[in-house]
Design a protein around this motif. Structure first.
Motif: not given
Length: 292
Positions: A82-90, A275-283
């Motif tokens: 999870w931490a790695a995928e969030v870091a990739a988005l940002y 990025v917000s939309e991608a965070m929603g999908r990732l979550t």
């Protein structure tokens, strides 16, 4: 996911009266960008705006946001993946080129804006302001520092400090409250759209209902953004004199100052809403996978 005002929106407070950039004689005319040079000049302005530390800070801010989402949707089960995928988005290496392209597009055809902005942001005062804003934003990641900034802001309210009026005038001149609220609402809706897209059919409410839910939060978001802006700017501008703030305000009210504000806001919205939309999908993906 509720996002606070993006740093670049806050940096869009623009500047005092156009000062000569280093190496430019006072009063010398700066050439307006042509169609051929506009993109390069926008890139030069983006470089002066200290965007490398800015986007690094956005990545830092994403970490506590990610922790909050993990706690809400899949407590203690996100782990390193999870931490790695969030870091990739940002990742600043991904976000910076998006911003630069959108920024150049937003400034296209506005020949007087870039020279005026370069003159200020390349000046000693402009660089000090940017550095202070970034430092204050980073400091406020710490709860104790954030609370101390609120105490300082409240002391100024109690004393009816004229400096607080200057800060509020800067917020108004830069349209920071309205743009901040709009950005937060857009980010929440984009996150909701991402969650809906990543969830099983029939689980999320229809989009019109989700939009109503987001808009129902507008008053509380407005209060939070307004309070955050005041304490942030009180902290950031502590080293500046009242005269420097007045010069800053004067430029922020000019057409060039407002145009730079609008361009930064537009570019940041185009960069961060996906990025917000991608965070929603990732979550949604992590929440579902943790339930299986």
């Amino acid at each position: 996911m509720r996002r606070s005002v993006t740093l670049l929106t806050l940096l869009a407070l623009t500047a005092p009266l156009p000062l000569a950039a280093e190496g430019t004689a006072p009063g010398a005319a700066l050439p307006a960008p042509t169609a051929e040079t506009g993109k390069a000049d926008a890139a030069a302005l983006a470089a002066v705006l200290q965007l490398d530390p800015t986007f690094a800070l956005l990545a830092e801010e994403a970490r506590p946001q990610a922790d909050a989402l993990e706690e809400q949707f899949f407590p203690g089960r996100g782990g390193a993946a999870w931490a790695a995928e969030v870091a990739a988005l940002y990742d600043p290496a991904v976000l910076r080129p998006r911003f630069d392209a959108a920024f150049a597009q937003a400034l296209a055809g506005q020949g007087d804006v870039i020279p005026a902005a370069l003159a200020f942001y390349g000046s000693d005062l402009g660089q000090r302001i940017l550095t202070q804003e970034i430092a204050a934003r980073r400091a406020m990641l710490d709860v104790a520092a954030d609370e101390a900034a609120e105490v300082a802001a409240q002391d100024m309210r109690d004393a009816r400090s004229p400096r607080l009026r200057l800060i509020r005038d800067l917020i108004t001149a830069g349209d920071l409250l309205e743009s901040g609220v709009a950005g937060a609402l857009s980010a929440e809706l984009a996150f909701s759209d991402g969650m809906a897209a990543g969830s099983p059919a029939g689980v999320p409410p229809p989009r019109d209902e989700r939009m109503r839910q987001v808009w129902a939060e507008e008053p509380s978001i407005r209060g939070e953004v307004g309070a955050w802006l005041v304490r942030f700017l009180v902290l950031a501008y502590t080293p500046l004199s009242d005269e420097e703030l007045k010069r800053y305000l004067t430029f922020s009210e000019t057409p060039e100052g407002r145009a730079v504000t609008a361009a930064i806001n537009a570019a940041m919205t185009e960069t961060m809403t996906p990025v917000s939309e991608a965070m929603g999908r990732l979550t949604a993906r992590f929440a579902i996978s943790q339930q299986i």
